[in-house]
Motif scaffolding. Structure first.
Motif, PDB file in Angstrom:
ATOM      1  N   MET A  24       7.868  26.553  -2.748  1.00  0.00           N
ATOM      2  CA  MET A  24       7.225  25.547  -3.425  1.00  0.00           C
ATOM      3  C   MET A  24       6.347  26.065  -4.469  1.00  0.00           C
ATOM      4  N   SER A  25       5.642  26.977  -4.081  1.00  0.00           N
ATOM      5  CA  SER A  25       4.693  27.707  -5.068  1.00  0.00           C
ATOM      6  C   SER A  25       5.209  28.202  -6.192  1.00  0.00           C
ATOM      7  N   ALA A  26       6.311  28.838  -5.705  1.00  0.00           N
ATOM      8  CA  ALA A  26       7.164  29.402  -7.134  1.00  0.00           C
ATOM      9  C   ALA A  26       7.636  28.253  -7.892  1.00  0.00           C
ATOM     10  N   LEU A  27       8.143  27.248  -7.451  1.00  0.00           N
ATOM     11  CA  LEU A  27       8.438  26.270  -8.313  1.00  0.00           C
ATOM     12  C   LEU A  27       7.711  25.525  -9.086  1.00  0.00           C
ATOM     13  N   THR A  28       6.261  25.766  -8.636  1.00  0.00           N
ATOM     14  CA  THR A  28       5.118  25.393  -9.421  1.00  0.00           C
ATOM     15  C   THR A  28       5.229  25.918 -10.813  1.00  0.00           C
ATOM     16  N   VAL A  29       5.556  27.093 -11.058  1.00  0.00           N
ATOM     17  CA  VAL A  29       5.652  27.875 -12.187  1.00  0.00           C
ATOM     18  C   VAL A  29       6.860  27.115 -12.942  1.00  0.00           C
ATOM     19  N   ALA A  30       8.213  26.919 -12.489  1.00  0.00           N
ATOM     20  CA  ALA A  30       9.058  26.109 -13.069  1.00  0.00           C
ATOM     21  C   ALA A  30       8.444  24.709 -13.747  1.00  0.00           C
ATOM     22  N   GLY A  31       7.704  24.201 -12.749  1.00  0.00           N
ATOM     23  CA  GLY A  31       7.417  22.724 -13.090  1.00  0.00           C
ATOM     24  C   GLY A  31       6.199  22.696 -14.497  1.00  0.00           C
ATOM     25  N   ARG A  32       5.417  23.806 -14.178  1.00  0.00           N
ATOM     26  CA  ARG A  32       4.561  23.937 -15.409  1.00  0.00           C
ATOM     27  C   ARG A  32       5.266  24.277 -16.878  1.00  0.00           C
ATOM     28  N   ALA A  33       6.375  25.039 -16.788  1.00  0.00           N
ATOM     29  CA  ALA A  33       7.172  25.454 -17.883  1.00  0.00           C
ATOM     30  C   ALA A  33       8.105  24.219 -18.246  1.00  0.00           C
ATOM     31  N   LEU A  34       8.436  23.399 -17.416  1.00  0.00           N
ATOM     32  CA  LEU A  34       9.339  22.394 -17.664  1.00  0.00           C
ATOM     33  C   LEU A  34       8.208  21.307 -18.390  1.00  0.00           C
ATOM     34  N   PHE A  35       7.119  21.146 -17.975  1.00  0.00           N
ATOM     35  CA  PHE A  35       6.220  20.212 -18.411  1.00  0.00           C
ATOM     36  C   PHE A  35       5.863  20.658 -19.870  1.00  0.00           C
ATOM     37  N   ALA A  36       5.858  21.867 -20.205  1.00  0.00           N
ATOM     38  CA  ALA A  36       5.264  22.373 -21.479  1.00  0.00           C
ATOM     39  C   ALA A  36       6.554  22.170 -22.511  1.00  0.00           C
ATOM     40  N   TRP A  37       7.837  22.448 -21.875  1.00  0.00           N
ATOM     41  CA  TRP A  37       9.061  21.891 -22.790  1.00  0.00           C
ATOM     42  C   TRP A  37       9.224  20.608 -23.086  1.00  0.00           C
ATOM     43  N   ILE A  38       8.946  19.680 -22.357  1.00  0.00           N
ATOM     44  CA  ILE A  38       9.033  18.361 -22.542  1.00  0.00           C
ATOM     45  C   ILE A  38       8.001  17.769 -23.408  1.00  0.00           C
ATOM     46  N   LEU A  39       6.708  18.184 -23.280  1.00  0.00           N
ATOM     47  CA  LEU A  39       5.503  17.727 -23.787  1.00  0.00           C
ATOM     48  C   LEU A  39       5.359  18.337 -25.268  1.00  0.00           C
ATOM     49  N   TRP A  40       5.471  19.647 -25.213  1.00  0.00           N
ATOM     50  CA  TRP A  40       5.574  20.268 -26.828  1.00  0.00           C
ATOM     51  C   TRP A  40       6.671  20.271 -27.551  1.00  0.00           C
ATOM     52  N   GLY A  41       7.686  19.924 -26.802  1.00  0.00           N
ATOM     53  CA  GLY A  41       8.930  19.573 -27.394  1.00  0.00           C
ATOM     54  C   GLY A  41       9.060  18.594 -28.361  1.00  0.00           C
ATOM     55  N   ALA A  42       8.250  17.611 -27.784  1.00  0.00           N
ATOM     56  CA  ALA A  42       8.208  16.294 -28.627  1.00  0.00           C
ATOM     57  C   ALA A  42       6.977  16.594 -29.805  1.00  0.00           C
ATOM     58  N   VAL A  43       6.107  17.223 -29.492  1.00  0.00           N
ATOM     59  CA  VAL A  43       4.937  17.735 -30.507  1.00  0.00           C
ATOM     60  C   VAL A  43       5.723  18.539 -31.520  1.00  0.00           C
ATOM     61  N   PHE A  44       6.406  19.383 -31.337  1.00  0.00           N
ATOM     62  CA  PHE A  44       6.876  20.565 -32.341  1.00  0.00           C
ATOM     63  C   PHE A  44       8.079  19.706 -33.242  1.00  0.00           C
ATOM     64  N   ALA A  45       8.436  18.670 -32.749  1.00  0.00           N
ATOM     65  CA  ALA A  45       9.692  18.017 -33.348  1.00  0.00           C
ATOM     66  C   ALA A  45       9.369  17.557 -34.742  1.00  0.00           C
ATOM     67  N   SER A  46       8.134  17.307 -34.791  1.00  0.00           N
ATOM     68  CA  SER A  46       7.622  16.951 -36.259  1.00  0.00           C
ATOM     69  C   SER A  46       6.911  17.985 -37.003  1.00  0.00           C
ATOM     70  N   ARG A  47       6.714  18.942 -36.356  1.00  0.00           N
ATOM     71  CA  ARG A  47       5.808  20.153 -37.054  1.00  0.00           C
ATOM     72  C   ARG A  47       6.436  21.505 -36.658  1.00  0.00           C
ATOM     73  N   GLU A  48       5.787  22.613 -37.529  1.00  0.00           N
ATOM     74  CA  GLU A  48       6.357  23.684 -37.034  1.00  0.00           C
ATOM     75  C   GLU A  48       5.303  24.668 -36.231  1.00  0.00           C
ATOM     76  N   GLN A  49       4.012  24.114 -36.279  1.00  0.00           N
ATOM     77  CA  GLN A  49       2.890  25.046 -35.756  1.00  0.00           C
ATOM     78  C   GLN A  49       1.788  24.025 -35.283  1.00  0.00           C
ATOM     79  N   VAL A  50       1.168  24.317 -34.257  1.00  0.00           N
ATOM     80  CA  VAL A  50       0.234  23.591 -33.684  1.00  0.00           C
ATOM     81  C   VAL A  50      -0.851  24.618 -33.375  1.00  0.00           C
ATOM     82  N   GLY A  51      -2.124  24.704 -34.257  1.00  0.00           N
ATOM     83  CA  GLY A  51      -2.965  25.738 -34.071  1.00  0.00           C
ATOM     84  C   GLY A  51      -2.310  27.090 -34.461  1.00  0.00           C
ATOM     85  N   ALA A  52      -2.562  28.107 -33.764  1.00  0.00           N
ATOM     86  CA  ALA A  52      -1.825  29.295 -33.898  1.00  0.00           C
ATOM     87  C   ALA A  52      -0.419  29.542 -33.235  1.00  0.00           C
ATOM     88  N   PHE A  53      -0.259  28.459 -32.492  1.00  0.00           N
ATOM     89  CA  PHE A  53       1.237  28.538 -31.791  1.00  0.00           C
ATOM     90  C   PHE A  53       2.350  27.766 -32.429  1.00  0.00           C
TER      91      PHE A  53
END
Length: 265
Positions: A24-53
């Motif tokens: 379950m602890s290891a799956l937390t790593v997957a959960g955070r990565a999946l959260f980032a993929w969903i959240l930031w995927g929506a953000v980067f859909a309309s732009r190429e860069q956010v800050g330095a990222f």
């Protein structure tokens, strides 16, 4: 030193009994990565860069940050220490031929080493699933600095949570301290969002806190972000915090232990 290595080895092997917790602890790593993929995927859909990222470096940051966060099991120290003080079983740590603080540090690192193996495997799986060209620094010196900084940061966190735990000598319930500081640490260590996205003044303030150097800065260094100038000062600052916390927790223990009668409540 040998006895503490033995404590770490025993705790490493003990985790074999708690396989579900480790998974379950290891799956937390997957959960955070999946959260980032969903959240930031929506953000980067309309732009190429956010800050330095870019989207690639943002996902890389979250995967590396989640792995580093999985190594920190220190919150369990405060819970165990406070529980043992309340129920009277902390007495054994006062009589065994090992310092309580170093014992719990060794115990924490033994368990963290086991959890780290699964966290690393899970991070590798997420890189494969996202077909991500993981952004990792090509500088061996920076990689080494980040590795050492993370190790020192884990020592700080273990010492810090030990300090919170022994406050139970004075206070009947330390759950409030544990709850509040947990949320503060999650934010100030860059686990929730990269701190480089915050205003410069806020980030400058966070640089004085040790949590900045426990997760955020090592993750930024490992993913090749332009924070190389912070590597050496970061090592010095987190080292100073470790010396302070080790000294403070040792002094607090010797000050409060005289009030302990070894009887549970």
């Amino acid at each position: 030193m040998k006895k503490y290595l033995e404590v770490a080895r025993v705790l490493f092997k003990t985790q074999l009994v708690y396989r579900f917790d480790v998974i379950m602890s290891a799956l937390t790593v997957a959960g955070r990565a999946l959260f980032a993929w969903i959240l930031w995927g929506a953000v980067f859909a309309s732009r190429e860069q956010v800050g330095a990222f870019t989207f690639r470096t943002m996902l890389s940051y979250y995967i590396v940050s989640a792995f580093l966060a999985s190594l920190d099991l220190s919150e369990g120290i405060s819970g165990e220490v406070s529980a043992r003080i309340r129920n009277g079983t902390f007495s054994k740590f006062m009589v065994i031929p090992a310092g309580p603080q170093r014992y719990f540090l060794a115990q924490n690192f033994g368990a963290a080493a086991y959890y780290g193996l699964f966290g690393l495997a899970c991070a590798a799986v997420m890189v494969f699933i996202f077909r991500l060209d993981l952004a990792i620094t090509d500088s061996r010196l920076i990689f080494f600095c980040a590795f050492i900084m993370e190790g020192i940061g884990l020592v700080f966190m273990a010492s810090y949570h030990y300090f919170i735990g022994i406050l139970c000598f004075k206070f009947q319930d330390t759950s409030f301290f544990i709850y509040v500081q947990g949320h503060i640490i999650a934010f100030t260590s860059g686990i929730l969002i990269p701190l480089s996205l915050l205003p410069d003044g806020v980030r400058a303030l966070f640089r004085f806190l040790p949590f900045y150097y426990v997760n955020y800065l090592p993750a930024m260094l490992l993913t090749g972000q332009e924070v190389k100038a912070e590597a050496l000062p970061g090592l010095l600052i987190i080292s100073a915090w470790v010396v302070f916390m080790l000294t403070a927790s040792r002094a607090m223990y010797h000050h409060l232990r005289v009030h302990y009668d070894g009887v549970g409540i």
